[in-house]
Scaffold this motif. Sequence first.
Motif, PDB file in Angstrom:
ATOM      1  N   ALA A 107      34.557  29.186  36.715  1.00 48.99           N
ATOM      2  CA  ALA A 107      34.719  29.572  35.313  1.00 48.99           C
ATOM      3  C   ALA A 107      33.486  29.237  34.492  1.00 48.99           C
ATOM      4  CB  ALA A 107      35.948  28.884  34.728  1.00 48.99           C
ATOM      5  N   THR A 108      32.898  28.077  34.766  1.00 46.04           N
ATOM      6  CA  THR A 108      31.838  27.612  33.883  1.00 46.04           C
ATOM      7  C   THR A 108      30.471  27.552  34.512  1.00 46.04           C
ATOM      8  OG1 THR A 108      32.303  25.359  34.558  1.00 46.04           O
ATOM      9  CG2 THR A 108      33.475  26.165  32.613  1.00 46.04           C
ATOM     10  N   GLY A 109      30.402  27.464  35.854  1.00 40.66           N
ATOM     11  CA  GLY A 109      29.115  27.296  36.492  1.00 40.66           C
ATOM     12  C   GLY A 109      28.674  25.850  36.537  1.00 40.66           C
ATOM     13  N   LYS A 155      47.668  47.827  43.067  1.00 41.62           N
ATOM     14  CA  LYS A 155      47.856  49.024  43.876  1.00 41.62           C
ATOM     15  C   LYS A 155      49.167  49.713  43.494  1.00 41.62           C
ATOM     16  CE  LYS A 155      47.528  50.608  48.644  1.00 41.62           C
ATOM     17  NZ  LYS A 155      47.745  50.216  50.030  1.00 41.62           N
ATOM     18  N   LYS A 156      50.174  48.873  43.239  1.00 40.13           N
ATOM     19  CA  LYS A 156      51.465  49.404  42.829  1.00 40.13           C
ATOM     20  C   LYS A 156      51.321  50.174  41.525  1.00 40.13           C
ATOM     21  CE  LYS A 156      55.477  47.024  44.392  1.00 40.13           C
ATOM     22  NZ  LYS A 156      56.208  45.767  44.252  1.00 40.13           N
ATOM     23  N   ALA A 157      50.538  49.572  40.633  1.00 39.62           N
ATOM     24  CA  ALA A 157      50.335  50.202  39.325  1.00 39.62           C
ATOM     25  C   ALA A 157      49.323  51.339  39.415  1.00 39.62           C
ATOM     26  CB  ALA A 157      49.865  49.150  38.322  1.00 39.62           C
ATOM     27  N   GLY A 158      48.709  51.485  40.573  1.00 43.25           N
ATOM     28  CA  GLY A 158      47.748  52.568  40.763  1.00 43.25           C
ATOM     29  C   GLY A 158      46.450  52.349  40.023  1.00 43.25           C
ATOM     30  N   LYS A 159      46.066  51.085  39.843  1.00 36.67           N
ATOM     31  CA  LYS A 159      44.845  50.800  39.089  1.00 36.67           C
ATOM     32  C   LYS A 159      43.793  50.165  39.977  1.00 36.67           C
ATOM     33  CE  LYS A 159      46.948  48.521  35.711  1.00 36.67           C
ATOM     34  NZ  LYS A 159      47.199  47.743  34.487  1.00 36.67           N
ATOM     35  N   THR A 160      42.554  50.278  39.558  1.00 35.00           N
ATOM     36  CA  THR A 160      41.487  49.494  40.171  1.00 35.00           C
ATOM     37  C   THR A 160      40.739  48.802  39.043  1.00 35.00           C
ATOM     38  OG1 THR A 160      40.133  51.473  40.118  1.00 35.00           O
ATOM     39  CG2 THR A 160      41.123  50.884  42.228  1.00 35.00           C
ATOM     40  N   GLU A 161      40.063  47.735  39.385  1.00 31.05           N
ATOM     41  CA  GLU A 161      39.379  46.980  38.341  1.00 31.05           C
ATOM     42  C   GLU A 161      37.873  47.090  38.480  1.00 31.05           C
ATOM     43  OE1 GLU A 161      42.312  43.595  36.763  1.00 31.05           O
ATOM     44  OE2 GLU A 161      41.145  43.015  38.515  1.00 31.05           O
ATOM     45  N   THR A 162      37.189  47.005  37.364  1.00 33.47           N
ATOM     46  CA  THR A 162      35.732  47.054  37.376  1.00 33.47           C
ATOM     47  C   THR A 162      35.192  45.669  37.725  1.00 33.47           C
ATOM     48  OG1 THR A 162      35.574  46.422  35.073  1.00 33.47           O
ATOM     49  CG2 THR A 162      35.744  48.774  35.546  1.00 33.47           C
ATOM     50  N   VAL A 163      33.885  45.635  37.942  1.00 32.52           N
ATOM     51  CA  VAL A 163      33.240  44.371  38.288  1.00 32.52           C
ATOM     52  C   VAL A 163      33.550  43.314  37.231  1.00 32.52           C
ATOM     53  CG1 VAL A 163      31.021  43.240  38.618  1.00 32.52           C
ATOM     54  CG2 VAL A 163      31.419  45.496  39.603  1.00 32.52           C
ATOM     55  N   ASP A 164      33.414  43.676  35.960  1.00 28.95           N
ATOM     56  CA  ASP A 164      33.616  42.687  34.896  1.00 28.95           C
ATOM     57  C   ASP A 164      35.048  42.183  34.870  1.00 28.95           C
ATOM     58  OD1 ASP A 164      31.022  42.744  34.138  1.00 28.95           O
ATOM     59  OD2 ASP A 164      31.296  44.381  32.686  1.00 28.95           O
ATOM     60  N   GLU A 165      35.983  43.097  35.090  1.00 25.45           N
ATOM     61  CA  GLU A 165      37.392  42.689  35.096  1.00 25.45           C
ATOM     62  C   GLU A 165      37.671  41.740  36.245  1.00 25.45           C
ATOM     63  OE1 GLU A 165      39.819  46.470  33.202  1.00 25.45           O
ATOM     64  OE2 GLU A 165      38.921  46.645  35.199  1.00 25.45           O
ATOM     65  N   ARG A 166      37.032  42.018  37.385  1.00 21.91           N
ATOM     66  CA  ARG A 166      37.234  41.163  38.555  1.00 21.91           C
ATOM     67  C   ARG A 166      36.681  39.772  38.295  1.00 21.91           C
ATOM     68  NH1 ARG A 166      35.419  45.775  42.190  1.00 21.91           N
ATOM     69  NH2 ARG A 166      33.469  44.614  42.410  1.00 21.91           N
ATOM     70  N   VAL A 167      35.492  39.732  37.708  1.00 21.09           N
ATOM     71  CA  VAL A 167      34.896  38.430  37.405  1.00 21.09           C
ATOM     72  C   VAL A 167      35.804  37.661  36.439  1.00 21.09           C
ATOM     73  CG1 VAL A 167      32.957  37.284  36.264  1.00 21.09           C
ATOM     74  CG2 VAL A 167      32.533  39.144  37.876  1.00 21.09           C
ATOM     75  N   ALA A 168      36.328  38.378  35.452  1.00 24.89           N
ATOM     76  CA  ALA A 168      37.200  37.725  34.473  1.00 24.89           C
ATOM     77  C   ALA A 168      38.441  37.161  35.162  1.00 24.89           C
ATOM     78  CB  ALA A 168      37.599  38.732  33.392  1.00 24.89           C
ATOM     79  N   PHE A 169      38.980  37.929  36.087  1.00 25.83           N
ATOM     80  CA  PHE A 169      40.165  37.457  36.821  1.00 25.83           C
ATOM     81  C   PHE A 169      39.860  36.162  37.568  1.00 25.83           C
ATOM     82  CE2 PHE A 169      42.529  37.141  40.765  1.00 25.83           C
ATOM     83  CZ  PHE A 169      43.840  37.278  40.335  1.00 25.83           C
ATOM     84  N   SER A 170      38.720  36.170  38.265  1.00 19.44           N
ATOM     85  CA  SER A 170      38.351  34.992  39.038  1.00 19.44           C
ATOM     86  C   SER A 170      38.118  33.793  38.133  1.00 19.44           C
ATOM     87  CB  SER A 170      37.087  35.266  39.855  1.00 19.44           C
ATOM     88  OG  SER A 170      37.367  36.198  40.861  1.00 19.44           O
ATOM     89  N   GLN A 171      37.448  34.046  37.012  1.00 18.23           N
ATOM     90  CA  GLN A 171      37.133  32.913  36.132  1.00 18.23           C
ATOM     91  C   GLN A 171      38.386  32.364  35.490  1.00 18.23           C
ATOM     92  OE1 GLN A 171      33.862  34.364  33.681  1.00 18.23           O
ATOM     93  NE2 GLN A 171      32.446  33.377  35.113  1.00 18.23           N
ATOM     94  N   LEU A 172      39.354  33.240  35.312  1.00 18.94           N
ATOM     95  CA  LEU A 172      40.610  32.788  34.708  1.00 18.94           C
ATOM     96  C   LEU A 172      41.388  31.902  35.676  1.00 18.94           C
ATOM     97  CD1 LEU A 172      42.750  33.005  32.427  1.00 18.94           C
ATOM     98  CD2 LEU A 172      43.642  35.007  33.635  1.00 18.94           C
ATOM     99  N   HIS A 173      41.392  32.315  36.949  1.00 18.18           N
ATOM    100  CA  HIS A 173      42.264  31.621  37.895  1.00 18.18           C
ATOM    101  C   HIS A 173      41.583  30.543  38.726  1.00 18.18           C
ATOM    102  CE1 HIS A 173      44.755  35.269  37.206  1.00 18.18           C
ATOM    103  NE2 HIS A 173      45.711  34.347  37.258  1.00 18.18           N
TER     104      HIS A 173
END
Lengths: 337, 509
Positions: free
Chosen positions: A201-203, A300-318
């Motif tokens: 999250a912070t580096g 996948k159920k929702a039929g969505k894919t995430e962009t690079v930024d969204e993925r990074v945000a997910f990782s930093q959140l969790h």
Amino acid sequence: MFFWKTWKALQAQGVMGINRRNADYVLKYNKRHLYPVVDDKILTKERAIAAGINVPEMYGIIDTEKDIDKFDSIVAPYSDFVVKPAQGAGGDGILVIADRYEGRYRTVSGKIISHEEIEHHISSILSGLYSLGGHRDRVLIEYRVTPDEIFKSISYEGVPDIRIICLMGYPVMGMLRLPTRQSGGKANLHQGAIGVGVDLATGLTLKGTWLNNIINKHPDTTNPVEGVQLPDWNGFMTLAASCYELSGLGYIGVDLVLDQDKGPLILELNARPGLNIQIANDTGLTARCHLVEHHLAALKKAGKTETVDERVAFSQLHFGAQLNAEPSDTQPSPEPA
Amino acid sequence: MHSINLHLKILIAVLVSLGFLITGYQIYVLDIPVTEDETDDIWSLDAKVEFRATPGTPIKAQFYIPPLNQEYVSLNESFISNNYGVSVNSQNGNRRVTWSSRRASGNQTLYYRLVLTKRYSEEQAAAAPPPPRQPIPLEGPEQIAADALINPIRQHSADIETFISETIRRVNDITDDNVKLLLNGGTGAMDKARVIDLLLSNARIPLEMVHTIRLENTEAQSPELWLRSYNGERWMYFHPETGQQGMPDNRLVWWTGPEPLLSMEGGRQSNVALTVTNSEMNALRLAKLTTENRASALLEYSLYGLPLQAQRVYQVMIMIPIGVLVILVLRNLIGVQTLGTFTPVLIALAFRETDIVWGIALFTIIIALGLSLRSYLEHLKLQMLPRLSVVLTFVVLLIAVISLISHKLGMERALAVSLFPMVILTMTIERLSITWEERGAGHSLKAAVGTMIAATLAHLLMTIPELTYFVFTFPAVLLILVAFMLAMGRYRGYRLTELVRFKALSKQA
């Protein structure tokens, strides 16, 4: 029963073993035919350049004995450069030239070598001396990374690098690898380099691991390795996450460096990243990977894919260290199978 | 992923059940012995017929020999008789050999030998039921004595079985006057059997005399007489003197009927000596022997159908999966590091030639010397192929020197090293030195020791004679092995060494 207790404790921690990594991640997410992209550093670099991802600048390629003559003209404009085998493993066969001296070359460790010696080295690389399985290889000549000042106090020679493991483009764990006197300036853990966990999250750096033990200080500089803020951390995360699109491999270790002028650069990709990163972060990989897999299944159920930024945000959140310490009810229980 | 798992599970189940079924079929139906040392009893029955020839008359000796339709199977049968014609004929379920000669003089000796065993014989049909019989006609006092005996017997019995038992009991009571009269002074088993037969014929009960031999190590055995009767369903056996019912298992029927074992024409002072000797024979050889006699394909389609030379090669080859399994377990379950994946198996094969202790010693010496050469060559900055060639040549020279020295010292064992696979050694040296440079001395030593342990273990397992025999005879067990390997392919648990490696992580839990 020592074994049984340790087994249970490791399982509770979600620590990933080699068997699980191979069966559930490497074999499942990494298609064999894509391996050349990561095994060959030249291919990786070409892909990265095409995708607009920052890599150390490539000065030239030598792929036949005849081309060795071109070496002079390739390096003529530069005073420092790196010669490496395209398919080398474990940092072998890498020659880092820091300077020139009276028509000769000076390596980073201060050794003076002649032009003939470099030519012999290149010829050895071409004959497959350093490649996996002894196949013929190509020689890559590229920009020499100058490590950022920030690492001066916690590093001995060499270039520290940052390894981020990504599952389907989601960074799951990161580690700063610091060369030591024992590792001979190489940033490879099994050669004696230190691995220091990084809060995604912070580096901020966490505790370190050295030869499978948890440590707090760098053995050569005795400076604490914990609590160092890595600059441009989001840049690292974004670079690492975008390597999924670049390589097509689902489970990779991305090796990055921080150049004092050019910022974060991708050095190479690894389709079988090591597991010591878990000791450095004091956390198991399995739990984090399961979280990402659950998230992907939901998407996948929702039929969505995430962009690079969204993925990074997910990782930093969790996967932030602070968040991780607290019990969070948003995390589904691991171990689906 | 889910369907792959199901697929895998089904595949494993199929392989395991196939393996067990085929092996079970071989063991239980084809009766192939489970261990090589399993032995079976072999009986050889020797009959020696001696007599003095009457000069000037043709000689004809008729001698009963055991019928071959019993639960024993004949392995070998021979008639040894100089200057005699031999013919064998069957009648009423008996076999009889006839030795004949136009003229002979002096003492004559004829031999007969039958070798038989109990195993590997098919179920035989029981002897055919006897035809209904008529009472043997008697006269005067004998008829009265017989009637006097039969009436109480009939009263004291309920069926054929008890009738016969009662008859035998009465006939053996030689104080009885009626019995005395019928026995007419004789007291031998044959006399009693004759009286019993007489009495039973009056009750229209069939009876046959059965002459048996005991399958025991004995010299000079005389045939033992049993009586048998048919109750409409099966044959019942009785001992004519003790009344014991049911013939013990170790009895072999030699012939049936009232006639003597040997009937002689043109000879006198005849004497028959029967000797039974027991020996043991390797069960598998026996199986093959009986198969040949029966001309069935029992072992025809197993690996034993191969020529002997090929068999020997396959005996080694078929054990390789066992060695591979050892490596698999050591690497994926325990986490021992080895040089290369299957190098230890190859080294284990090399140990076959040298014997294990010598093998390890030679291996260590050659690898150590080869490594020092390799590190010297490192300074010369040679390319890979020339360097490998130099190391290989060096290894060959080294082996030659070691062989020579040890030969001069009188240790012939080390000569076997000449067959030690040099390429394996060279590749091991190369791998080891690369590991040494890449990962350091500690790691390469660990890998070398791991390789040694794996190779030793694989070698020990691959050379267990019982296991070799088992796998070679029942190759279907390899299917079970494959199933295990498949299952290992999806094993995600920790390796034992990882428990040590990640110990630091388990502490704070």
